[in-house]
Every structure is written in C-alpha cells, then in structure tokens.
Enzyme design. Structure first.
Site, PDB file in Angstrom:
ATOM      1  N   HIS A  27       0.840  -1.189   0.000  1.00 12.63           N
ATOM      2  CA  HIS A  27       0.000   0.000   0.000  1.00 12.63           C
ATOM      3  C   HIS A  27       0.875   1.238   0.000  1.00 12.63           C
ATOM      4  O   HIS A  27       1.938   1.237   0.617  1.00 12.63           O
ATOM      5  CB  HIS A  27      -0.920   0.018   1.240  1.00 12.63           C
ATOM      6  CG  HIS A  27      -2.078   0.917   1.041  1.00 12.63           C
ATOM      7  ND1 HIS A  27      -2.010   2.264   1.281  1.00 12.63           N
ATOM      8  CD2 HIS A  27      -3.322   0.670   0.580  1.00 12.63           C
ATOM      9  CE1 HIS A  27      -3.174   2.802   0.980  1.00 12.63           C
ATOM     10  NE2 HIS A  27      -3.983   1.865   0.553  1.00 12.63           N
ATOM     11  N   ASP A  64      -7.945  -5.300  -0.030  1.00  9.13           N
ATOM     12  CA  ASP A  64      -8.487  -6.123  -1.112  1.00  9.13           C
ATOM     13  C   ASP A  64      -8.072  -7.580  -1.050  1.00  9.13           C
ATOM     14  O   ASP A  64      -8.543  -8.394  -1.837  1.00  9.13           O
ATOM     15  CB  ASP A  64      -8.069  -5.535  -2.476  1.00  9.13           C
ATOM     16  CG  ASP A  64      -8.842  -4.267  -2.773  1.00  9.13           C
ATOM     17  OD1 ASP A  64      -9.983  -4.179  -2.310  1.00  9.13           O
ATOM     18  OD2 ASP A  64      -8.290  -3.378  -3.427  1.00  9.13           O
TER      19      ASP A  64
HETATM   20  N1  CMC Z   1       4.253  -7.367  -5.094  1.00  7.76           N
HETATM   21  C1  CMC Z   1       5.596  -7.326  -5.266  1.00  7.76           C
HETATM   22  N2  CMC Z   1       6.352  -6.227  -5.091  1.00  7.76           N
HETATM   23  C2  CMC Z   1       5.714  -5.106  -4.728  1.00  7.76           C
HETATM   24  C3  CMC Z   1       4.319  -5.063  -4.521  1.00  7.76           C
HETATM   25  C4  CMC Z   1       3.595  -6.255  -4.714  1.00  7.76           C
HETATM   26  N3  CMC Z   1       2.270  -6.283  -4.532  1.00  7.76           N
HETATM   27  N4  CMC Z   1       3.959  -3.815  -4.162  1.00  7.76           N
HETATM   28  C5  CMC Z   1       5.076  -3.085  -4.149  1.00  7.76           C
HETATM   29  N5  CMC Z   1       6.152  -3.867  -4.480  1.00  7.76           N
HETATM   30  C6  CMC Z   1       7.557  -3.458  -4.499  1.00  7.76           C
HETATM   31  C7  CMC Z   1       7.900  -2.640  -5.730  1.00  7.76           C
HETATM   32  O1  CMC Z   1       8.335  -3.456  -6.799  1.00  7.76           O
HETATM   33  C8  CMC Z   1       8.968  -1.731  -5.196  1.00  7.76           C
HETATM   34  O2  CMC Z   1      10.149  -2.495  -5.095  1.00  7.76           O
HETATM   35  P1  CMC Z   1      11.602  -1.780  -5.308  1.00  7.76           P
HETATM   36  O3  CMC Z   1      11.728  -0.775  -4.190  1.00  7.76           O
HETATM   37  O4  CMC Z   1      12.576  -2.901  -5.235  1.00  7.76           O
HETATM   38  O5  CMC Z   1      11.552  -1.125  -6.668  1.00  7.76           O
HETATM   39  C9  CMC Z   1       8.532  -1.448  -3.758  1.00  7.76           C
HETATM   40  O6  CMC Z   1       7.748  -2.594  -3.380  1.00  7.76           O
HETATM   41  C10 CMC Z   1       7.676  -0.183  -3.610  1.00  7.76           C
HETATM   42  O7  CMC Z   1       6.598  -0.293  -4.536  1.00  7.76           O
HETATM   43  P2  CMC Z   1       5.946   0.956  -5.276  1.00  7.76           P
HETATM   44  O8  CMC Z   1       5.223   0.451  -6.484  1.00  7.76           O
HETATM   45  O9  CMC Z   1       6.993   2.013  -5.478  1.00  7.76           O
HETATM   46  O10 CMC Z   1       4.939   1.471  -4.148  1.00  7.76           O
HETATM   47  P3  CMC Z   1       3.697   2.371  -4.386  1.00  7.76           P
HETATM   48  O11 CMC Z   1       3.433   3.052  -3.110  1.00  7.76           O
HETATM   49  O12 CMC Z   1       3.907   3.199  -5.602  1.00  7.76           O
HETATM   50  O13 CMC Z   1       2.554   1.314  -4.758  1.00  7.76           O
HETATM   51  C11 CMC Z   1       0.718  -0.189  -4.628  1.00  7.76           C
HETATM   52  C12 CMC Z   1       1.548   0.885  -3.894  1.00  7.76           C
HETATM   53  C13 CMC Z   1      -0.545  -0.497  -3.831  1.00  7.76           C
HETATM   54  C14 CMC Z   1       0.314   0.348  -6.024  1.00  7.76           C
HETATM   55  C15 CMC Z   1       1.604  -1.458  -4.813  1.00  7.76           C
HETATM   56  O14 CMC Z   1       1.972  -1.954  -3.537  1.00  7.76           O
HETATM   57  C16 CMC Z   1       0.904  -2.541  -5.633  1.00  7.76           C
HETATM   58  O15 CMC Z   1       0.998  -2.532  -6.863  1.00  7.76           O
HETATM   59  N6  CMC Z   1       0.205  -3.504  -4.955  1.00  7.76           N
HETATM   60  C17 CMC Z   1      -0.571  -4.518  -5.664  1.00  7.76           C
HETATM   61  C18 CMC Z   1      -1.908  -3.939  -6.122  1.00  7.76           C
HETATM   62  C19 CMC Z   1      -2.881  -3.762  -4.976  1.00  7.76           C
HETATM   63  O16 CMC Z   1      -3.091  -4.670  -4.172  1.00  7.76           O
HETATM   64  N7  CMC Z   1      -3.524  -2.589  -4.941  1.00  7.76           N
HETATM   65  C20 CMC Z   1      -4.586  -2.303  -3.956  1.00  7.76           C
HETATM   66  C21 CMC Z   1      -4.200  -1.237  -2.988  1.00  7.76           C
HETATM   67  S1  CMC Z   1      -5.344  -1.179  -1.612  1.00  7.76           S
HETATM   68  C22 CMC Z   1      -6.840  -0.645  -2.323  1.00  7.76           C
HETATM   69  C23 CMC Z   1      -6.802   0.796  -2.580  1.00  7.76           C
HETATM   70  O17 CMC Z   1      -6.875   1.569  -1.585  1.00  7.76           O
HETATM   71  O18 CMC Z   1      -6.739   1.185  -3.741  1.00  7.76           O
END
Ligand code: CMC
Length: 428
Positions: free
Chosen positions: A307, A364
C-alpha cells in the site's frame, strides 16, 4: 514563533512556511516557491506531496490508524450503518436519530432512475465490464438532471444532487450486473434498507421470490463502511481534480469510478481472486508466485499486497480477514481459495523482500473472499468498492468546493527537444 523551513538555493536563502495538522502532520508550504525562487518541486506519483488540507479522514500508515471525522474505523465497522457513516463523512457529524431517519427517507425517495436509462443500458454488449457501464451511466445522469451541470447552485440544490447520487448508485450498479447476465432489471423497493435493496436488485428475478439473508446484508454493510473513504487516494484525488474545473458532481464521480477501476487501486479486488484461482489451477504452489513477485524482470506483483500509505498493516485488512471467517462460517461456505490466501499470506509475511519493503495484505486481499461467499461475481467486485467509496468521493468533492480550491493543475519539468525549425516532408 511560527515554524519555518529554509531552502538554500543558488546563493540565496528562502523561508518556507510550515503547516501543521491537528494530528501533528507537518508540511512545507511551497506554493510561493516558483514565484520567489523560480523553481518547482518534482514528486512523481505525488508520493510525498499534500494536495490539500482536509478534515474528513485521518490515517497514519506507520501505526495502522484510520479514522473518519475522528471516529475509528474499527468502531464504525462494528457499530454503525453505512448510511450513518455516509452522513458523517458528507456532513461532518454523526446524525441524531431524526437526522438519520430524514436522510434515509430522502435517499429511498430517489432510488428510481429515469426509464430512458434502460435504453442506454440496453446499448451495452453483455460482455461489457460493469465498471465501464457504471461510469457511463453515472455520467449520463447529467443528461437527466441538466441543472446539476452547474455546481454553483444553492446548497439545497447541490444537496439534491448528492442525495440522488447516493440513492441511484445501487440501482445503476445492480443494473450493470443485470446487463452482464442479460437478465431483466429489478426495480428498487423503497421499503427496504440500503444494503437489502441493493442485494435484492442484484439477485432477484421476476420469477423468483428472493429473500435477502441478513448475514449477507450485515457483511455488505461492514464492507461498504470499510471502503467509504481513504483520504487523497487515486480516485478521490481524481474526483477533486475533475470537480476543481467546476465539472458536475456526476461527472466527477464518473471519473472517480474510472480511476478506481485499475488493478493497482480498486480493481485489485478482482485481480486478487483471479490470482488465487490461477495459483489453484497451477497446483497451489504459493512459493512459486512469491518468487515471481520478487523477480524484477517479471511484471507480476502479488495482488492485494502493499500500500502507498500503510507500511505496517492495513487496519481494514485486519477487520476484513475476521469478517471473511465469520461470513464463511455463517453461510456454511467452504472456499478452497481461502486456503491459498492463508498460505500465500504466511509465506509472503515471512519473506525478507516483503518485510524490507513494508508489504502487507491490504483491504483487497480478503474482501473478494467475502464477495464470492455472498454470490457476487468477480468482475462486480470493483463495483462493490465504488458503492462503498461513493460517500467519500462526495465528501471530498464537497469539501473542495466549500474551500473554494483552485483548479488542479500540476507543473512539469520539460525534457523534450529544444526549439527547431519545421522541415518540409520531401526534405526529411
Ligand atoms: N508485489 C511485489 N512487489 C511489490 C508489490 C507487490 N504487490 N507492491 C510493491 N512492491 C515493491 C515494488 O516493486 C517496489 O520495489 P523496489 O523498491 O525494489 O523497486 C517497492 O515494493 C515499492 O513499490 P511501489 O510500487 O513504489 O509502491 P507504491 O506506493 O507506488 O505502490 C501499490 C503501492 C498499492 C500500487 C503497490 O503496492 C501494488 O501494486 N500492490 C498490488 C496492487 C494492490 O493490491 N492494490 C490495492 C491497494 S489497496 C486498495 C486501494 O486503496 O486502492
């Protein structure tokens, strides 16, 4: 003395005001920086940028706190009704019994949609994703209520649009499902409560006398409350930014639905169940999927994990996990997908990659398991999220309007070509 930050740039010192929130959150106000120093700030994805001061929802990602208007999510999910929470978010205070009664009455008076909406619905192929249908139908309400196009009307008229949005979304959501099933639509029954009415419109058929199970309405009530607001997330920020151009509330909500649809935001609930199913079909080896998620050359991510704001745990996920157990037990449903979810959670939580990045199950991860137990098909899950998030979007839109916020318009750093001369086509 008022706190200030100092920026040393190009031999000069600039003083920047500090803004503090009621929970001691602190921001540096850079709004005059371009004017004073000729520079802007750059923050892709707004990871560290506040876009507004808001009194609606507080969350502390490190401590796993989520409160609507000061009330904890645990307290509200356990004790309140969804419409009570909607009132709280939109108007700022919990309603007394008369206010709640009047609010429920007003909402139930407006559940019907114009008959011509059915003609629009009929135009969608049955394979249409219900989120696309819902977003379009909400936008179409501007055609049936043209006065709503002007958000500068009296507070009473604006409130009429707010009430209509809350009243009609369950009807439009259920009808988007009926379109997908190619079943006749079911009209709302205003003698029923909000959740009961929605479930009836989803599952009733003209040929079957459908009895709504109270276990289902109570689970739905809780899920909607848990999704009702989440401060400046992707869809709420979208609703505010669309509304900031003085577009109508219906248009802003329609844009919010589109933003929610993506799998990194609300669409994750559908993607999570599809991922569990895929793991099950491929023999149930969760370790393989954890390894895939860690592999940077593989675009796969563990859906329902991680998240932007919560880096310790998502308080909504805790409540939902318990609710999923209760609902499955009460309905006597055994879902093999639950085993996959539990195994996956266990393996990922122990893994150093997920620990280092603060990746935990989010809201989720378990919500889809409840929706499945309630009989809701996978591609309707994000519609359920939209139904819950609606009061949050309205509250965010209303606050933005009442605070007379300026049009949302970010800056950029241009990295393209410098000026060059046009070359005629036969010389290229
Ligand atoms: N699986 C594997 N690696 C992950 C995941 C994941 N689900 N989420 C983040 N990472 C890694 C990412 O690759 C990055 O690694 P590195 O630092 O080595 O490059 C690090 O963790 C930080 O990730 P980010 O994408 O920069 O973080 P963010 O804050 O931009 O993204 C997120 C948050 C929710 C988009 C992401 O965690 C994600 O894609 N999760 C899966 C989709 C999901 O479940 N979304 C629902 C969110 S809750 C409902 C809502 O409120 O919308």
């Amino acid at each position: 003395m008022a706190k200030k930050a100092e920026l040393h740039y190009d031999g000069k010192v600039y003083e920047l005001p500090i803004i503090e929130g009621t929970e001691n959150e602190t921001a540096i106000d850079i709004s005059k920086l371009r004017q004073d120093a000729g520079i802007i700030t750059l923050d892709r994805g707004f990871k560290n940028t506040g876009s507004t001061e808001s009194a609606i929802t507080f969350l502390d990602g490190e401590k796993g706190i989520l409160r609507y208007r000061g009330y904890s999510i645990e307290d509200l999910a356990e004790n309140a009704s969804f419409l009570e929470v909607a009132f709280l978010l939109i108007y700022g205070e919990l309603p007394n019994s008369k206010e709640l009664y009047n609010f429920q009455e007003e909402v139930s008076k407006h559940t019907l949609v114009h008959e011509d909406v059915r003609a629009i619905l009929d135009g969608f192929p049955s394979k249409s994703h219900p989120m696309g249908v819902l977003s379009s139908l909400v936008s179409s309400l501007t055609a049936f209520y043209p006065k709503s196009l002007d958000p500068n009307r009296s507070a009473e008229e604006v409130n009429g649009t707010i009430i209509r949005s809350i009243a009609k979304l369950p009807t439009l959501a259920a009808w988007s499902f009926k379109n997908r099933m190619r079943q006749p639509v079911i009209y709302p029954d205003n003698s029923l409560g909000y959740c009961e009415n929605f479930i009836r419109m989803m599952f009733s058929l003209p040929t079957v006398n459908y009895e709504v199970n109270p276990v289902i309405t109570s689970a739905l009530n809780k899920l909607l409350i848990l999704h009702a607001d989440h401060e400046q997330n992707c869809s709420a920020a979208t609703v505010r930014i669309v509304g900031s151009s003085h577009a109508s509330l219906y248009a802003s909500i329609s844009a919010g639905i589109a933003a929610l649809w993506g799998p990194l935001h609300g669409g994750a609930n559908q993607a999570v169940i599809e991922m569990f199913e895929q793991i099950k079909e491929n023999g149930g080896d969760v370790n393989k999927y954890v390894e895939k998620a860690k592999d940077k050359s593989d675009p796969f991510r563990l859906m329902g994990f991680g998240h932007r704001v919560y880096k310790n745990f998502d308080p909504r996920a805790k409540i939902i996990k318990k609710a999923a157990d209760d609902v499955l037990a009460q309905l006597g449903v055994e879902d093999p997908i639950l085993d996959i979810a539990l195994k996956l959670e266990k393996v990922a939580l122990k893994d150093q990659y997920f620990k280092d990045r603060g990746l935990y199950p989010n809201v989720d991860f378990y919500s889809g398991i409840i929706y499945r137990a309630l009989g809701i098909p996978t591609d309707m899950f994000t519609v359920m999220f939209a139904l819950g998030r609606l009061p949050g979007w309205i509250a965010q839109w209303k606050e933005m309007r009442e605070n007379h916020e300026p049009i949302g318009r970010p800056r950029q750093i241009y990295v393209g070509e410098n000026e060059r001369k046009y070359v005629s086509i036969n010389k290229r």
